[in-house]
Motif scaffolding. Structure first.
Motif, PDB file in Angstrom:
ATOM      1  N   HIS A  20       0.946  -1.268  -0.029  1.00 35.75           N
ATOM      2  CA  HIS A  20       0.032   0.012  -0.077  1.00 35.75           C
ATOM      3  C   HIS A  20       0.779   1.317   0.099  1.00 35.75           C
ATOM      4  O   HIS A  20       0.383   2.200   0.474  1.00 35.75           O
ATOM      5  CB  HIS A  20      -0.836  -0.048   1.341  1.00 35.75           C
ATOM      6  N   GLY A  21       2.134   1.155  -0.509  1.00 31.47           N
ATOM      7  CA  GLY A  21       3.012   2.451  -0.684  1.00 31.47           C
ATOM      8  C   GLY A  21       3.585   2.782   0.360  1.00 31.47           C
ATOM      9  O   GLY A  21       4.365   3.659   0.524  1.00 31.47           O
ATOM     10  N   GLY A  22       3.758   1.983   1.492  1.00 23.83           N
ATOM     11  CA  GLY A  22       4.429   2.021   2.714  1.00 23.83           C
ATOM     12  C   GLY A  22       5.729   1.467   2.872  1.00 23.83           C
ATOM     13  O   GLY A  22       6.031   0.589   1.825  1.00 23.83           O
ATOM     14  N   ASP A  23       6.180   1.449   3.977  1.00 23.68           N
ATOM     15  CA  ASP A  23       7.444   0.944   4.449  1.00 23.68           C
ATOM     16  C   ASP A  23       7.544  -0.374   5.110  1.00 23.68           C
ATOM     17  O   ASP A  23       6.649  -0.644   6.039  1.00 23.68           O
ATOM     18  CB  ASP A  23       8.534   1.810   5.221  1.00 23.68           C
ATOM     19  N   PRO A  24       7.811  -1.758   4.562  1.00 27.15           N
ATOM     20  CA  PRO A  24       7.789  -2.868   5.341  1.00 27.15           C
ATOM     21  C   PRO A  24       8.131  -2.835   6.881  1.00 27.15           C
ATOM     22  O   PRO A  24       7.634  -3.689   7.348  1.00 27.15           O
ATOM     23  CB  PRO A  24       8.651  -3.816   4.562  1.00 27.15           C
ATOM     24  N   ALA A  25       9.051  -1.799   7.006  1.00 30.21           N
ATOM     25  CA  ALA A  25       9.453  -1.794   8.448  1.00 30.21           C
ATOM     26  C   ALA A  25       8.133  -1.483   9.468  1.00 30.21           C
ATOM     27  O   ALA A  25       8.386  -1.436  10.609  1.00 30.21           O
ATOM     28  CB  ALA A  25      10.660  -0.849   8.851  1.00 30.21           C
ATOM     29  N   ASP A  26       7.313  -0.572   8.930  1.00 32.09           N
ATOM     30  CA  ASP A  26       6.170  -0.375   9.521  1.00 32.09           C
ATOM     31  C   ASP A  26       4.992  -1.481   9.753  1.00 32.09           C
ATOM     32  O   ASP A  26       3.946  -1.014  10.108  1.00 32.09           O
ATOM     33  CB  ASP A  26       5.604   0.994   8.840  1.00 32.09           C
ATOM     34  N   ALA A  27       5.326  -2.620   9.264  1.00 34.70           N
ATOM     35  CA  ALA A  27       4.104  -3.872   9.592  1.00 34.70           C
ATOM     36  C   ALA A  27       3.934  -3.876  10.782  1.00 34.70           C
ATOM     37  O   ALA A  27       4.629  -4.173  11.962  1.00 34.70           O
ATOM     38  CB  ALA A  27       4.934  -5.030   8.633  1.00 34.70           C
TER      39      ALA A  27
END
Length: 230
Positions: free
Chosen positions: A126-133
């Motif tokens: 969704h256009g974000g950073d995987p670190a924010d999962a």
């Protein structure tokens, strides 16, 4: 459900499949009163309003389509100290997903939070950073929907909090209207010291049910908050 030593049972997959025949028959059998001198609903909800609504629920609403949509997420049920708890879980896709429990209020269902699930669990898609999962759990409070039947009458918010711990102020003074005013009102207000606020924000869109009315902004705030505490 498998037992464990904590007095709870292991979660089991659950599929929403509600029988409709009995409900439809009872709705169709509704006997409506003559609504005397109540055109303006001065005496309460009018039959003119209620009758089409009941007819819609009996023959118009497509519950099977709703079930299919809800079952698109992995549904679970678990019994915790004798209390049934229903929840949806989606594991995070990222290097180190953070567990996140999302609760609803009264009288809204957990489904109102479903738009948050995918962007929080899989930010890269969704256009974000995987670190924010996040490992996302959207839970139904005991007594609501499929977190039933409850077998005790003393459940209150702190007892429910104790149960939920196992598995896992929209108040502004006069003159506050802009996003900046709302943030400043909280930062300088009498309740500020009561909270360890990591990320204070406000938005133009979304009100009391911000996670439902403006899920994109809500997801952004959750991501930013946890970036600051990881």
């Amino acid at each position: 459900m498998g037992d464990n030593s904590s007095g709870s049972r292991s979660p089991e997959r659950f599929t929403i499949d509600v029988g409709q025949d009995d409900l439809a028959a009872r709705l169709r059998a509704t006997r409506f009163f003559d609504d005397l001198d109540n055109e303006d609903e001065y005496y309460g909800l009018s039959t003119a309003y209620l009758k089409p609504l009941v007819e819609y629920w009996a023959d118009g609403f497509d519950w099977r389509a709703a079930e299919k949509r809800l079952n698109g997420y992995d549904q679970y049920k678990v019994e915790i100290d004798g209390t049934p708890v229903h929840f949806v879980r989606k594991p995070g896709k990222g290097p180190n997903p953070t567990p996140l429990l999302i609760l609803h209020g009264w009288p809204w269902p957990g489904e109102f939070s479903y738009p948050l699930i995918d962007p929080l669990a899989d930010p890269a898609a969704h256009g974000g950073d995987p670190a924010d999962a996040f490992d996302v759990i959207v839970l139904t409070l005991p007594g609501f929907a499929w977190s039933t039947p409850v077998t005790r009458g003393d459940l209150n918010y702190w007892k429910i909090a104790d149960i939920l711990h196992s598995p896992i102020g929209d108040v502004y003074p006069p003159g506050v209207s802009t996003v900046e005013d709302r943030i400043a009102a909280f930062e300088s207000g009498p309740t500020r010291a009561m909270f360890n606020a990591v990320n204070v924000n406000a938005h133009h869109g979304g009100g009391h049910f911000g996670h439902y009315e403006n899920p994109g902004a809500y997801v952004g705030d959750v991501r930013e908050t946890f970036r600051r505490v990881r």
